[in-house]
Write a protein that holds these residues in place. Structure first.
Motif, PDB file in Angstrom:
ATOM      1  N   LEU A 102     106.889 -25.613  60.354  1.00 38.30           N
ATOM      2  CA  LEU A 102     107.202 -24.284  59.846  1.00 38.30           C
ATOM      3  C   LEU A 102     106.827 -24.124  58.393  1.00 38.30           C
ATOM      4  CD1 LEU A 102     110.693 -23.733  61.445  1.00 38.30           C
ATOM      5  CD2 LEU A 102     108.532 -22.714  62.130  1.00 38.30           C
ATOM      6  N   TYR A 103     106.669 -25.212  57.685  1.00 44.44           N
ATOM      7  CA  TYR A 103     106.503 -25.104  56.250  1.00 44.44           C
ATOM      8  C   TYR A 103     105.090 -25.403  55.785  1.00 44.44           C
ATOM      9  CZ  TYR A 103     111.505 -25.446  56.869  1.00 44.44           C
ATOM     10  OH  TYR A 103     112.790 -25.245  57.296  1.00 44.44           O
ATOM     11  N   ASN A 104     104.162 -25.347  56.656  1.00 38.26           N
ATOM     12  CA  ASN A 104     102.792 -25.685  56.268  1.00 38.26           C
ATOM     13  C   ASN A 104     102.008 -24.448  55.868  1.00 38.26           C
ATOM     14  OD1 ASN A 104     103.047 -28.466  56.688  1.00 38.26           O
ATOM     15  ND2 ASN A 104     102.699 -28.223  58.865  1.00 38.26           N
ATOM     16  N   GLU A 105     101.296 -24.583  54.788  1.00 36.25           N
ATOM     17  CA  GLU A 105     100.521 -23.498  54.215  1.00 36.25           C
ATOM     18  C   GLU A 105      99.467 -23.016  55.186  1.00 36.25           C
ATOM     19  OE1 GLU A 105      98.556 -24.750  50.715  1.00 36.25           O
ATOM     20  OE2 GLU A 105      97.400 -22.903  50.445  1.00 36.25           O
ATOM     21  N   GLN A 106      99.265 -21.696  55.231  1.00 37.42           N
ATOM     22  CA  GLN A 106      98.145 -21.133  55.977  1.00 37.42           C
ATOM     23  C   GLN A 106      96.965 -21.000  55.023  1.00 37.42           C
ATOM     24  OE1 GLN A 106      98.623 -17.665  58.421  1.00 37.42           O
ATOM     25  NE2 GLN A 106     100.410 -18.488  59.483  1.00 37.42           N
TER      26      GLN A 106
ATOM     27  N   TYR B  32     111.426 -19.763  55.859  1.00 30.39           N
ATOM     28  CA  TYR B  32     110.389 -20.209  54.922  1.00 30.39           C
ATOM     29  C   TYR B  32     109.694 -18.973  54.397  1.00 30.39           C
ATOM     30  CZ  TYR B  32     105.967 -22.244  53.315  1.00 30.39           C
ATOM     31  OH  TYR B  32     104.869 -22.604  52.582  1.00 30.39           O
ATOM     32  N   TYR B  36     101.596 -15.169  48.444  1.00 29.13           N
ATOM     33  CA  TYR B  36     100.151 -15.308  48.350  1.00 29.13           C
ATOM     34  C   TYR B  36      99.620 -14.356  47.282  1.00 29.13           C
ATOM     35  CZ  TYR B  36      99.887 -18.122  52.601  1.00 29.13           C
ATOM     36  OH  TYR B  36     100.015 -19.126  53.531  1.00 29.13           O
ATOM     37  N   LEU B  46      97.907 -19.279  48.651  1.00 23.20           N
ATOM     38  CA  LEU B  46      99.310 -19.585  48.402  1.00 23.20           C
ATOM     39  C   LEU B  46      99.526 -19.933  46.931  1.00 23.20           C
ATOM     40  CD1 LEU B  46     102.085 -20.187  49.860  1.00 23.20           C
ATOM     41  CD2 LEU B  46     101.412 -22.590  49.736  1.00 23.20           C
TER      42      LEU B  46
END
Lengths: 117, 115
Positions: A102-106, B32, B36, B46
């Motif tokens: 859930l906490y991974n950057e896109q 979360y 951006y 980000l």
């Protein structure tokens, strides 16, 4: 590394024609996404895929289809383009490995500017 | 589904002043919250994020605060510089069922920093 790439950079398309926007990533990310960006409306999710072989509908899926035959590629197809599909399209990917999904950057691609006339 | 609202839509500040952008979300399952930055003609990138178990996070001139009870979070930029001029998007991640991991974005804030 290339990261995430999109093609073409821009395109002018006649209404009623079909087109496929290409997206490729070399980060081995499981999840991939397609967004459209329109002035004043932010980024809206079209379709997504949590892993190869699966896809799901986002907020604005009508008129678009996707496939996810492998981890790296996530093409977006417009079967019969209409002027309201004029937009900037961004592909994105994120890692789903480990317990921190859930906490991974896109990470976003550079975008494709599409004009439908 | 989740609904993220962002205000203001435009913000102009003098160089050196602070800028604050606020977002609210509707679904208590979101946990979360990334921010951006998108410069003109570029892709979103980000700049900072916060998890639901933290109330505040700082990274140099940028800070984000989260109030889970009120369901709102804010971006604070201090000592603004012209290169901070960009569109800023807040987002929330939904962690339930088939929408696991999907980002819901606010509509963006155009920040202009005048020299």
């Amino acid at each position: 590394t290339a990261g995430i790439t999109q093609a073409p950079t821009s395109q002018i398309l006649a209404a009623g024609r079909s087109m496929t926007l290409r997206c490729t990533q070399d980060m081995r990310h499981n999840a991939m996404y397609w967004y459209r960006q329109d002035l004043g409306l932010g980024l809206r999710l079209i379709h997504y895929s949590n892993t190869a072989g699966t896809t799901g509908k986002g907020e604005v899926p009508d008129g678009y289809s996707v496939s996810r035959a492998n981890t790296d590629d996530f093409p977006l197809t417009l079967a019969s383009a209409v002027p309201s599909q004029t937009s900037v399209y961004f592909c994105a990917s994120s890692s789903t490995s480990g317990g921190a999904y859930l906490y991974n950057e896109q990470f976003f691609g550079p975008g494709t500017r599409l004009t439908v006339l | 589904g989740e609904n993220v609202e962002q205000h203001p839509s435009t913000l102009s500040v003098q160089e050196g002043d602070s800028a604050v952008i606020k977002c609210t979300y509707s679904d208590s399952a979101s946990n979360y919250f990334p921010w951006y930055k998108q410069e003109l003609g570029k892709r979103p990138q980000l700049i900072i994020d916060i998890r639901s178990n933290v109330g505040e996070k700082k990274d140099q001139r940028i800070a984000v605060t989260l109030n889970k009870t009120a369901k709102h979070f804010s971006l604070h930029i201090t000592e603004t510089q012209p290169e901070d001029s960009a569109v800023y998007f807040c987002a929330a991640i939904h962690d339930r069922g088939s929408t696991l991991g999907r980002l819901y974005f606010g509509r963006g804030t155009q920040l202009t920093v005048w020299p």
